[in-house]
Design a protein around this motif. Structure first.
Motif, PDB file in Angstrom:
ATOM      1  N   ALA A 147      14.306  -2.036  38.119  1.00  0.00           N
ATOM      2  CA  ALA A 147      12.923  -1.961  38.588  1.00  0.00           C
ATOM      3  C   ALA A 147      12.106  -1.096  37.644  1.00  0.00           C
ATOM      4  CB  ALA A 147      12.860  -1.391  40.004  1.00  0.00           C
ATOM      5  N   TYR A 148      10.924  -1.598  37.290  1.00  0.00           N
ATOM      6  CA  TYR A 148       9.951  -0.787  36.572  1.00  0.00           C
ATOM      7  C   TYR A 148       8.621  -0.925  37.301  1.00  0.00           C
ATOM      8  CZ  TYR A 148       6.464   0.691  33.212  1.00  0.00           C
ATOM      9  OH  TYR A 148       5.390   1.312  32.617  1.00  0.00           O
ATOM     10  N   ILE A 149       8.031   0.216  37.640  1.00  0.00           N
ATOM     11  CA  ILE A 149       6.792   0.208  38.413  1.00  0.00           C
ATOM     12  C   ILE A 149       5.624   0.609  37.527  1.00  0.00           C
ATOM     13  CG2 ILE A 149       5.656   0.994  40.514  1.00  0.00           C
ATOM     14  CD1 ILE A 149       8.363  -0.437  40.937  1.00  0.00           C
ATOM     15  N   LEU A 150       4.659  -0.294  37.376  1.00  0.00           N
ATOM     16  CA  LEU A 150       3.403   0.034  36.719  1.00  0.00           C
ATOM     17  C   LEU A 150       2.563   0.833  37.713  1.00  0.00           C
ATOM     18  CD1 LEU A 150       2.701  -3.477  35.191  1.00  0.00           C
ATOM     19  CD2 LEU A 150       3.246  -1.420  33.873  1.00  0.00           C
ATOM     20  N   ARG A 151       2.345   2.094  37.397  1.00  0.00           N
ATOM     21  CA  ARG A 151       1.618   2.957  38.338  1.00  0.00           C
ATOM     22  C   ARG A 151       0.129   2.600  38.340  1.00  0.00           C
ATOM     23  NH1 ARG A 151       2.876   8.087  40.489  1.00  0.00           N
ATOM     24  NH2 ARG A 151       4.681   8.231  39.098  1.00  0.00           N
ATOM     25  N   VAL A 152      -0.294   1.923  39.401  1.00  0.00           N
ATOM     26  CA  VAL A 152      -1.701   1.545  39.576  1.00  0.00           C
ATOM     27  C   VAL A 152      -2.158   2.066  40.936  1.00  0.00           C
ATOM     28  CG1 VAL A 152      -3.364  -0.342  39.683  1.00  0.00           C
ATOM     29  CG2 VAL A 152      -1.364  -0.536  38.184  1.00  0.00           C
TER      30      VAL A 152
ATOM     31  N   SER B 104       3.608  -3.499  40.408  1.00  0.00           N
ATOM     32  CA  SER B 104       2.495  -2.564  40.255  1.00  0.00           C
ATOM     33  C   SER B 104       2.218  -1.879  41.583  1.00  0.00           C
ATOM     34  CB  SER B 104       1.239  -3.299  39.776  1.00  0.00           C
ATOM     35  OG  SER B 104       0.783  -4.188  40.797  1.00  0.00           O
ATOM     36  N   GLY B 105       1.829  -0.602  41.492  1.00  0.00           N
ATOM     37  CA  GLY B 105       1.517   0.142  42.707  1.00  0.00           C
ATOM     38  C   GLY B 105       2.019   1.565  42.620  1.00  0.00           C
ATOM     39  N   GLU B 106       2.226   2.184  43.774  1.00  0.00           N
ATOM     40  CA  GLU B 106       2.767   3.541  43.834  1.00  0.00           C
ATOM     41  C   GLU B 106       4.288   3.461  43.752  1.00  0.00           C
ATOM     42  OE1 GLU B 106       1.021   6.128  43.638  1.00  0.00           O
ATOM     43  OE2 GLU B 106      -0.959   5.230  43.955  1.00  0.00           O
TER      44      GLU B 106
END
Length: 281
Positions: free
Chosen positions: A179-184, A225-227
């Motif tokens: 998992a990789y989360i784009l912090r948006v 994307s998200g927290e």
């Protein structure tokens, strides 16, 4: 063969940490040792205090030995420690005595500085925190990586997370997911000022070479994307992950105690066992 440090659970805990810890030691090929912590404060005659202390320690030792006999694990070493702050002894002893992993049940708390947070802030040894509210198991291991970082220490931490996750997945015969989360931030998502789908596609394209080197099938790679804490929680629930493996950069000083990090935020709601790989750099 390494060593596995199992912390006896609090009396109010719902997780059988000893049983799960012994099973984990067996799967990982590590030698387990059990550690129980006692501490009571009372004033009065120091001689009486010492007598009561010894009686409490002996009682706890006997309880653990009987428990291990029931589990047919009577040869597992037991240590009963008189210590007010569990994390202080556990972190120092585990690091100095060559332990590879600390296993402990998640201790729910509404206080600002619960034991688990203190443990994560100071440990030099990976910590596995076992959830009290497990999902229906899906036999998978989810690892969280920061693919976009150009910080050398974070890149090293990524490699450590990957190594530990692969080892855990192989030992438990679980399917490994990345998992990789784009912090948006939510406000930006709600205002729709960014094309989120395009951001995700660009991230896949940008990291294609690295993802190819990791070697996971496309369906086991998740860029969202998200927290980060909420996205990882939701993804772990969807995958019914037994384990979530992630790194934690340990902040120091007053701001470190106040700010927290993604690993700590995950613990507040996690229904997977969380393996935290520390980095103090």
């Amino acid at each position: 063969m390494g060593k596995l440090f199992i912390v006896e659970p609090h009396e109010s805990a719902h997780t059988d940490v000893i049983t799960e810890g012994l099973q984990l030691a067996n799967m990982l090929g590590k030698t387990p040792e059990i550690f129980a912590y006692c501490y009571e404060y009372f004033s009065g005659d120091p001689i009486i205090y010492e007598e009561v202390k010894q009686q409490l320690l002996q009682h706890k030792q006997q309880q653990l030995m009987e428990r291990l006999q029931q589990l047919e694990a009577g040869d597992v070493p037991v240590h009963v420690v008189w210590c007010k702050y569990l994390y202080e002894h556990a972190c120092e002893y585990a690091a100095n005595e060559g332990f590879d992993l600390v296993v402990k049940g998640i201790h729910p708390s509404e206080h600002m500085l619960p034991t688990d947070w203190q443990l994560l802030r100071t440990t030099k040894v990976p910590v596995m925190l076992l959830t009290q509210n497990p999902l229906q198991r899906g036999n998978s291991v989810l690892m969280a990586l920061d693919l976009d970082t150009d910080n050398l220490h974070k890149q090293q931490l990524n490699r450590q997370v990957l190594q530990h996750a692969k080892t855990l997945a192989a030992a438990t015969r679980g399917k490994l997911h990345l998992a990789y989360i784009l912090r948006v931030p939510r406000l930006i998502r709600d205002l729709e000022v960014l094309n989120i789908q395009q951001l995700v596609k660009n991230a896949y394209r940008r990291h294609q070479q690295l993802l190819t080197e990791i070697g996971l099938p496309k369906e086991q790679i998740h860029i969202l994307s998200g927290e980060p804490d909420l996205c990882l929680y939701q993804l772990a629930c969807r995958l019914k992950s037994d384990y979530l493996v992630m790194g934690a950069r340990q902040r120091q000083g007053l701001m470190g105690w106040m700010l927290g990090n993604t690993a700590e935020q995950i613990l507040q709601r996690s229904r997977s066992n969380v393996l935290v790989i520390p980095s103090s750099s």
